[in-house]
Design an enzyme around this catalytic site. Structure first.
Site, PDB file in Angstrom:
ATOM      1  N   HIS A  11      19.422  48.723  51.002  1.00  0.00           N
ATOM      2  CA  HIS A  11      20.228  47.497  50.978  1.00  0.00           C
ATOM      3  C   HIS A  11      21.719  47.834  50.957  1.00  0.00           C
ATOM      4  CE1 HIS A  11      21.747  43.810  48.678  1.00  0.00           C
ATOM      5  NE2 HIS A  11      21.282  43.325  49.805  1.00  0.00           N
ATOM      6  N   GLU A  38      20.003  48.119  55.717  1.00  0.00           N
ATOM      7  CA  GLU A  38      20.465  46.755  55.970  1.00  0.00           C
ATOM      8  C   GLU A  38      21.965  46.725  55.761  1.00  0.00           C
ATOM      9  OE1 GLU A  38      21.508  42.635  54.263  1.00  0.00           O
ATOM     10  OE2 GLU A  38      21.842  44.651  53.476  1.00  0.00           O
ATOM     11  N   ASP A  40      25.732  43.970  56.497  1.00  0.00           N
ATOM     12  CA  ASP A  40      26.226  42.618  56.786  1.00  0.00           C
ATOM     13  C   ASP A  40      27.404  42.679  57.741  1.00  0.00           C
ATOM     14  OD1 ASP A  40      24.697  41.206  54.476  1.00  0.00           O
ATOM     15  OD2 ASP A  40      25.696  42.901  53.515  1.00  0.00           O
ATOM     16  N   HIS A  53      30.018  42.497  52.995  1.00  0.00           N
ATOM     17  CA  HIS A  53      29.126  41.440  52.520  1.00  0.00           C
ATOM     18  C   HIS A  53      29.865  40.145  52.186  1.00  0.00           C
ATOM     19  CE1 HIS A  53      26.953  39.064  49.500  1.00  0.00           C
ATOM     20  NE2 HIS A  53      25.915  39.331  50.277  1.00  0.00           N
ATOM     21  N   GLU A 113      22.412  41.941  59.258  1.00  0.00           N
ATOM     22  CA  GLU A 113      22.525  40.555  58.789  1.00  0.00           C
ATOM     23  C   GLU A 113      23.828  39.956  59.287  1.00  0.00           C
ATOM     24  OE1 GLU A 113      22.074  39.670  54.561  1.00  0.00           O
ATOM     25  OE2 GLU A 113      23.051  37.730  54.890  1.00  0.00           O
TER      26      GLU A 113
END
Ligand code: G3P
Length: 248
Positions: A11, A38, A40, A53, A113
């Site tokens: 993450h 993952e 962002d 993020h 994301e």
């Protein structure tokens, strides 16, 4: 679609061991044994895709205020590592292009994301992300999973680059989840751990979706979710979760 879901996704890289969403964090995730990370993506004032993020710069960089008001050149002057520890001083906020280059070097897969963009720029952001991924993602690798809480981002991603699988991100058990997931032909449902019951995950699987659960840092909880039917978990501690699953 050639989507093979992993049990462990780092993450924001390996956010317990390195400053989240930096190249250092992605390298750390790989060093811990993760095969997927993952991260962002947002849009700068000059229309470039960068990895961060929060909407604002304050928590994870030396900057202040909304990130989308800065150009990429301005974002690159910031320190995105000092807040995490002295060893990471000088880490930079990466662009999407730099991140893809590192993932290619490390042979890592990704869940990209697409964050909600301020001021109605969801479609502009998603269009830019997909154009960049189409241009840069190696043809020899399976396509990364594209996720978002924002349906407009997923709809735009689907129209722009339908060959990339989509994950519908939700928090809580939203009543309209199935209609929304169908409307963007999602391959996965990315759900929060607080609402990830065995029953709901069975329902999601029954409906044909892959199930990925965020954010699961306790190895025992990760093992339990996988036992209950989750395909995988997002974790800040990929090494510890891999070890618990017997894959460390
Ligand atoms: O993509 C999984 C998880 O990262 C979603 O929550 O707040 O970290 O974007 P958030």
């Amino acid at each position: 679609m050639d989507l093979k879901l992993p049990q462990v996704i780092g993450h924001r890289g390996a956010a317990l061991a390195a400053p989240e969403n930096t190249l250092e964090s992605f390298r750390e995730a790989a060093a811990q044994g993760a095969r997927w990370v993952e991260f962002d993506v947002g849009l700068s004032a000059d229309g470039q895709c960068f990895v961060l993020h929060d909407d604002t710069l304050d928590r994870t960089t030396s900057g202040k205020g909304p990130a989308h008001l800065k150009t990429v050149a301005e974002l690159k002057t910031l320190d995105a590592g000092f807040w995490f520890g002295k060893a990471f001083e000088g880490a930079k906020l990466p662009t999407l292009a730099e991140t893809v280059a590192l993932l290619t070097e490390l042979d890592l897969m990704a869940n990209v994301e697409i964050k909600g963009a301020p001021e109605g720029r969801h479609a502009e952001l998603a269009t830019a992300v997909m154009a960049e991924l189409r241009r840069l993602w190696p043809a020899s690798k399976p396509k990364p999973l594209i996720s978002s809480f924002e349906l407009e981002c997923l709809r735009t991603a689907q129209a722009a680059a339908p060959e990339f699988p989509r994950g519908y991100l939700i928090w809580g058990r939203q009543v309209d989840w199935l209609a929304n997931a169908r409307s963007v032909a999602a391959a996965t449902m990315n759900i929060d751990t607080d609402h990830a019951t065995q029953g709901w995950m069975a329902e999601l699987k029954q409906a044909g979706y892959g199930v990925l659960v965020y954010t699961v840092n306790a190895p025992e909880r990760a093992a339990r979710l996988i036992e209950w039917g989750a395909d995988g978990v997002f974790t800040d501690a990929p090494g510890a979760v891999l070890a618990r699953l017997g894959k460390g």
